[in-house]
Each structure stands twice: as C-alpha cells, then as structure tokens.
Scaffold this motif. Structure first.
Motif, PDB file in Angstrom:
ATOM      1  N   ASP A 173       0.831  -1.209   0.000  1.00 49.74           N
ATOM      2  CA  ASP A 173       0.000   0.000   0.000  1.00 49.74           C
ATOM      3  C   ASP A 173       0.864   1.258   0.000  1.00 49.74           C
ATOM      4  O   ASP A 173       0.498   2.268  -0.618  1.00 49.74           O
ATOM      5  N   ILE A 174       2.007   1.186   0.687  1.00 53.23           N
ATOM      6  CA  ILE A 174       2.939   2.331   0.670  1.00 53.23           C
ATOM      7  C   ILE A 174       3.520   2.488  -0.734  1.00 53.23           C
ATOM      8  O   ILE A 174       3.591   3.595  -1.284  1.00 53.23           O
ATOM      9  N   MET A 175       3.926   1.351  -1.322  1.00 50.44           N
ATOM     10  CA  MET A 175       4.574   1.393  -2.642  1.00 50.44           C
ATOM     11  C   MET A 175       3.660   1.984  -3.711  1.00 50.44           C
ATOM     12  O   MET A 175       4.131   2.581  -4.674  1.00 50.44           O
ATOM     13  N   ASP A 176       2.371   1.818  -3.526  1.00 47.88           N
ATOM     14  CA  ASP A 176       1.437   2.381  -4.499  1.00 47.88           C
ATOM     15  C   ASP A 176       1.606   3.908  -4.577  1.00 47.88           C
ATOM     16  O   ASP A 176       1.298   4.520  -5.595  1.00 47.88           O
ATOM     17  N   PHE A 177       2.101   4.489  -3.472  1.00 41.27           N
ATOM     18  CA  PHE A 177       2.337   5.941  -3.467  1.00 41.27           C
ATOM     19  C   PHE A 177       3.765   6.306  -3.834  1.00 41.27           C
ATOM     20  O   PHE A 177       4.000   7.384  -4.353  1.00 41.27           O
ATOM     21  N   THR A 178       4.704   5.422  -3.502  1.00 41.34           N
ATOM     22  CA  THR A 178       6.107   5.847  -3.581  1.00 41.34           C
ATOM     23  C   THR A 178       6.878   5.285  -4.775  1.00 41.34           C
ATOM     24  O   THR A 178       7.941   5.792  -5.096  1.00 41.34           O
ATOM     25  N   CYS A 179       6.355   4.229  -5.411  1.00 42.29           N
ATOM     26  CA  CYS A 179       7.119   3.601  -6.497  1.00 42.29           C
ATOM     27  C   CYS A 179       6.626   4.086  -7.852  1.00 42.29           C
ATOM     28  O   CYS A 179       5.474   4.483  -8.003  1.00 42.29           O
ATOM     29  N   THR A 180       7.517   3.956  -8.830  1.00 41.60           N
ATOM     30  CA  THR A 180       7.105   4.295 -10.189  1.00 41.60           C
ATOM     31  C   THR A 180       6.327   3.116 -10.763  1.00 41.60           C
ATOM     32  O   THR A 180       6.434   1.989 -10.272  1.00 41.60           O
ATOM     33  N   ALA A 181       5.580   3.400 -11.830  1.00 42.26           N
ATOM     34  CA  ALA A 181       4.786   2.344 -12.467  1.00 42.26           C
ATOM     35  C   ALA A 181       5.693   1.212 -12.943  1.00 42.26           C
ATOM     36  O   ALA A 181       5.359   0.038 -12.800  1.00 42.26           O
ATOM     37  N   SER A 182       6.869   1.543 -13.493  1.00 38.70           N
ATOM     38  CA  SER A 182       7.707   0.469 -14.030  1.00 38.70           C
ATOM     39  C   SER A 182       8.293  -0.373 -12.901  1.00 38.70           C
ATOM     40  O   SER A 182       8.481  -1.574 -13.042  1.00 38.70           O
ATOM     41  N   GLU A 183       8.544   0.233 -11.745  1.00 39.14           N
ATOM     42  CA  GLU A 183       9.027  -0.565 -10.608  1.00 39.14           C
ATOM     43  C   GLU A 183       7.963  -1.567 -10.169  1.00 39.14           C
ATOM     44  O   GLU A 183       8.260  -2.694  -9.804  1.00 39.14           O
ATOM     45  N   MET A 184       6.716  -1.150 -10.211  1.00 35.58           N
ATOM     46  CA  MET A 184       5.649  -2.012  -9.681  1.00 35.58           C
ATOM     47  C   MET A 184       5.056  -2.952 -10.712  1.00 35.58           C
ATOM     48  O   MET A 184       4.393  -3.921 -10.367  1.00 35.58           O
ATOM     49  N   GLY A 185       5.233  -2.648 -11.974  1.00 36.74           N
ATOM     50  CA  GLY A 185       4.631  -3.479 -13.014  1.00 36.74           C
ATOM     51  C   GLY A 185       3.136  -3.228 -13.152  1.00 36.74           C
ATOM     52  O   GLY A 185       2.402  -4.036 -13.712  1.00 36.74           O
ATOM     53  N   LYS A 186       2.672  -2.117 -12.593  1.00 34.68           N
ATOM     54  CA  LYS A 186       1.266  -1.701 -12.746  1.00 34.68           C
ATOM     55  C   LYS A 186       1.236  -0.193 -12.559  1.00 34.68           C
ATOM     56  O   LYS A 186       2.207   0.384 -12.045  1.00 34.68           O
ATOM     57  N   PRO A 187       0.159   0.465 -12.983  1.00 35.21           N
ATOM     58  CA  PRO A 187       0.152   1.923 -12.900  1.00 35.21           C
ATOM     59  C   PRO A 187       0.298   2.417 -11.457  1.00 35.21           C
ATOM     60  O   PRO A 187      -0.197   1.775 -10.530  1.00 35.21           O
ATOM     61  N   GLY A 188       0.987   3.553 -11.275  1.00 36.74           N
ATOM     62  CA  GLY A 188       1.120   4.152  -9.951  1.00 36.74           C
ATOM     63  C   GLY A 188      -0.227   4.688  -9.478  1.00 36.74           C
ATOM     64  O   GLY A 188      -1.135   4.919 -10.287  1.00 36.74           O
ATOM     65  N   LEU A 189      -0.350   4.876  -8.182  1.00 37.12           N
ATOM     66  CA  LEU A 189      -1.599   5.349  -7.558  1.00 37.12           C
ATOM     67  C   LEU A 189      -2.796   4.508  -7.997  1.00 37.12           C
ATOM     68  O   LEU A 189      -3.921   4.995  -8.094  1.00 37.12           O
ATOM     69  N   ASN A 190      -2.501   3.251  -8.241  1.00 41.52           N
ATOM     70  CA  ASN A 190      -3.520   2.335  -8.723  1.00 41.52           C
ATOM     71  C   ASN A 190      -4.688   2.222  -7.733  1.00 41.52           C
ATOM     72  O   ASN A 190      -5.853   2.175  -8.133  1.00 41.52           O
ATOM     73  N   ASP A 191      -4.352   2.163  -6.433  1.00 43.05           N
ATOM     74  CA  ASP A 191      -5.402   1.993  -5.421  1.00 43.05           C
ATOM     75  C   ASP A 191      -6.354   3.196  -5.425  1.00 43.05           C
ATOM     76  O   ASP A 191      -7.569   3.024  -5.486  1.00 43.05           O
ATOM     77  N   LEU A 192      -5.755   4.403  -5.374  1.00 43.24           N
ATOM     78  CA  LEU A 192      -6.599   5.606  -5.379  1.00 43.24           C
ATOM     79  C   LEU A 192      -7.451   5.659  -6.640  1.00 43.24           C
ATOM     80  O   LEU A 192      -8.654   5.903  -6.586  1.00 43.24           O
ATOM     81  N   ARG A 193      -6.806   5.400  -7.770  1.00 45.57           N
ATOM     82  CA  ARG A 193      -7.525   5.503  -9.046  1.00 45.57           C
ATOM     83  C   ARG A 193      -8.642   4.467  -9.146  1.00 45.57           C
ATOM     84  O   ARG A 193      -9.629   4.675  -9.830  1.00 45.57           O
TER      85      ARG A 193
END
Ligand code: FPP
Ligand code: MG
Length: 470
Positions: free
Chosen positions: A357-377
């Motif tokens: 949940d923290i990473m959703d705010f702090t990581c880039t999309a390419s680091e996570m393999g999914k769009p950033g702020l995915n949870d909020l969106r």
C-alpha cells in the motif's frame, strides 16, 4: 521479542496486543457463513435458502467456537460481536506502533533488522531465498509442466506466472519451504531436490513431498485469485506484462483460474489430511470474502480502518497464515509450533500488504509493473489514506465517493503527502514484521544447524518484506 516490546508499560502493552490478537484470531477463525454476515446481499440469499443456512449453522466454527465477527443472518454486525471486531484492531496496532516509535526512535524496524541479521554460529548470513531456491524451482517447474501439458490453452497462464524469471520472488513457496526446514528434525534428502514425478491425485509418500504440495497448492490458489482479480478489476497489466484477461479475454481467464483451483483441490485431497484440507479451504474462503468485502463496501466501510484490516487479512494474510500452519501440521509438529507458524504467516502477510500500500504511493509504475496510484484511481482507500484522513478530515468525503470526482486523486495524494500517513503505515508494517520475528523466536529450539539456518532465513524474509521496492 522485539526491543521496543520490552520497553515501557508492559501491562498496558500486553493488554493492547492481546486485544489485537483476539480480533485477528477472530478473523482467522472466520468461517463460511461469515460471508452471509458481512455481505448483506449474500445474507439475503442465504435466508432464502433454509437448507443451506441450517447446515451452515450446524457446522460452522463461529457457532461452535464463538470465534466470529457477526451473528445471525441479518447481514449486520450484532452489537456484542461488533465490539470484538477490529474496531480495536486498528487502534491497538496503531497505538502499539506509535508507542514503539516514541519509546525507541529506531522502532520495530531496527528490531526486525537486528533479528534478521543474526546468523546462527556467526558469519555472513545466506540469502534466505537462495536457501530454498532449488526446491522452489522444482515446485515451480512441476506446476508449469503439469498445467500446460494438460491443457495447452493454459500455456499462456503458465507462462505468465510460472516461467523462470517471470515468477517474482515466489515469496509464498520460499516461506513455506523455509518453515518446513526450520521445524524439521532433519534436512530434506537429495531426492527432494528433484521434481516430484507423482501425479497430483497420488498421495505423496513422505512428509517433505506433502509439504512441497502445500507450496504448490498455495501458488495455484494465489495465481487463480490474481487471474480472477484482474477480471474483476478490468486490469490490463500484471507483473509488468499484459494480464491474461487482456490477452485471452475474461471467459478464458476466469476458466484458467478455475482450472488452477480445481488442480489445487485435487492436490489438496491427495494429502489425506483433514486439518491441512480445512486450513487451505479456509484460506480460499477468506480470499473470496476479502474480495467481496472490498467490492461491496459502503461509504462508511470504505473509510474504516477496521474494514480495511479485515479485508487485508482475508485477501493477503490468511493464505500465508493457513499455508504456513498446514506445512507445520503435515510435519507433525506441536500445537504451539503450528500456531507459531500460522502467526508468522499472518504477520508477514499483513506487513507485506501494508508495504504494498505504501509502494502504491512511492514507487514508479515500471518498478511495480502496474500503474502508480492504482489503489486511489480504482477507488480504494488503503492505510496511508485512512491515517491521513485522521489528520485531514476533508479527505473523508473523497474516500467515501471513491475519488470519483475530477481532481480527487490529486487532492488525496497531496493530503497523504502532507500527513504522517505513509510513516504510520510503515510503523504498522514494522510492528507486524516484529510480531512475525517474535513468532519464529517462540518456536521450539531448532533440531539441527540446517534448521537453525532456515529459521534465520524466516527472520530475514520479514526484513525483505519490509525493504522490498517492488
Ligand atoms: C489482488 O488484489 C487480489 C487478491 C490478493 C485476491 C483476489 C481474490 C479473489 C478475486 C477472489 C477469488 C479467489 C480465488 C481463489 C479464485 P488487488 O487488486 O488489491 O492487487 P493487485 O494490484 O495485485 O491487483
Ligand atoms: Mg487487482
């Protein structure tokens, strides 16, 4: 025990932790008919089906053990039960984590780091994942071959999730095999480091093969849940690639998930161990309950930390807790060690999701393999947002309308960044990691040097979960 747990008012802390455990144990014991209690739509369906309701009432663990978080089939929490529901979980965890930070500035993070850096006998500690990599590779390869040779249409699913290099760290299998070795009276033999040739329906002849099956079943259940989740979320990517539903469509993706679940069920039945079957089945039930809790949350629930923690236990921690316990059960270990294994899995699972949940705010999309702020969106308020809302009341209406209005996501992000939400989430994750460490340290003494090294590996995993960047 974590350093910070020793400091300060022991009695008050013990009471808070006991309260937290009561709440979470209630969740761990939740049974099928909890679905009817937490999801009004299902409660109505159950009420219409009196046969099912009567059968569930006769057999359910919450009727017989009292470990439940709801009562009756009204679909709403009864007052007595509601008092035991994680109304206190967030507060207890939060209070404990906050107190930890105040009592010891280095916090639970340092306690986990210290424990995770300990190598039995001194010297540099081996990479925890490397300790079991060969065995995990065998489990993965067996899964991959087995699945796509049987149904070629599933090749792509197997390719996506079990192909070497694309499978992630295989955290679950690694944890499970580390736990198997940490508790074992002797190291596995060489033949256990070969691919099990037995068909899924055949009863595995020895303990280690049965424990490997739990690793296999856990991966199958996990991947099946992700296939279904991507359909539910209409997600176009998974692990940095197109999701299966995006490639083959929803129908085949759902059926691929069903196939994996069916295969997991065959493997599970082949173990011929009713406790292991019960544990793994409960984790399945919790996965579905967690997804429904998330999907059907009303405005108040969407803004509730209790609801978030309950959902998080169900969606992430239950599978880890129950599979770790199943490995210990199949190893024939004491009740205390089985419980410790379960606690380890549960706390690692909660820490894992909080870090996610923290990473959703702090990581880039390419680091996570999914769009950033995915949870909020996607309309979800996770721990950082819920904590931020305690400092910025104006965040509440945004959470309740699921960040649907233009500018909501950006405004929410600004408030999270201007709050201690991320820091408090990190503290809560560290709290759970420290509890996972304590669970391992409470296990009975390792029987061999091999067991001691694998136990150190379990401790290292807690640190890796806290440190992970993707
Ligand atoms: C990921 O959630 C999804 C899960 C952890 C579990 C999903 C469970 C179901 C779909 C219920 C059905 C279960 C089975 C076993 C078929 P996420 O969307 O929060 O995370 P993501 O960013 O990885 O998609
Ligand atoms: Mg999803």
């Amino acid at each position: 025990m974590a350093m910070w747990l020793r400091a300060g008012n022991q009695a008050g802390r013990a009471a808070r932790l006991a309260r937290l455990r009561t709440v979470e144990n209630g969740l761990a014991g939740a049974s099928l008919d909890t679905l009817t209690a937490v999801v009004p739509q299902l409660a109505a369906a159950a009420a219409a089906n009196t046969t099912w309701t009567a059968a569930a009432a006769a057999t359910s663990s919450w009727h017989t053990t009292g470990r439940h978080f709801a009562s009756g089939s009204s679909g709403r929490l009864a007052p007595a039960a509601a008092a035991a529901v994680p109304a206190t979980a967030a507060q207890a965890a939060d209070a404990a984590a906050a107190e930890a930070a105040a009592a010891d500035p280095a916090g639970a993070d340092a306690a986990v780091g210290a424990a995770a850096g300990t190598k039995p006998g001194g010297g540099e500690q081996a990479d925890a994942f490397a300790l079991v990599r060969e065995e995990v590779d065998c489990v993965t390869e067996r899964l991959r071959r087995d699945i796509f040779t049987e149904i070629p249409a599933l090749e792509r699913a197997a390719e996506y999730f079990f192909r070497a290099g694309a499978e992630g760290k295989r955290l679950r299998s690694s944890m499970l095999l580390l736990a198997a070795s940490a508790l074992a009276p002797a190291p596995p033999s060489l033949h256990h480091l070969t691919i099990d040739p037995a068909p899924p329906a055949e009863h595995p002849q020895d303990v280690r093969r049965r424990q490997q099956r739990i690793a296999e079943i856990t991966e199958l259940i996990h991947v099946a849940s992700l296939l279904h989740d991507d359909v539910i979320d209409s997600s176009g990517t998974r692990r940095g690639k197109k999701s299966l539903n995006a490639v083959v469509g929803n129908k085949v993706a759902i059926l691929a998930g069903d196939f994996l679940l069916a295969r997991a069920s065959v493997s599970l039945a082949s173990l011929q161990n009713s406790e292991a079957i019960m544990l793994m089945s409960q984790s399945l039930e919790h996965l579905v309950a967690g997804e429904i809790l998330q999907l059907t949350a009303d405005a108040d629930e969407a803004a509730s930390m209790d609801h978030y923690l309950r959902k998080t236990y169900c969606k992430t921690a239950s599978l880890m807790a129950n599979s770790c316990k199943a490995v210990a059960v199949l190893g024939g270990h004491s009740q205390a060690d089985c419980h410790a294994a379960s606690e380890y899995g549960r706390h690692v699972g909660l820490a894992f999701q909080l870090v996610d949940d923290i990473m959703d705010f702090t990581c880039t999309a390419s680091e996570m393999g999914k769009p950033g702020l995915n949870d909020l969106r996607s309309g979800l308020a996770t721990a950082p947002v819920l904590y931020a809302a305690e400092e910025h009341a104006e965040l509440l209406p945004l959470i309740q309308r699921r960040f649907k209005e233009e500018g909501d996501v950006e405004a929410a992000l600004g408030m999270v960044e201007a709050s201690s939400g991320l820091q408090r989430t990190r503290q809560l994750a560290a709290f759970h990691a420290a509890e996972a460490v304590a669970a391992v340290q409470g296990m009975s003494a390792p029987a061999t040097q091999h067991a001691a090294e694998h136990r150190a590996g379990l401790l290292q995993v807690t640190q890796r979960v806290l440190d992970r960047k993707k």
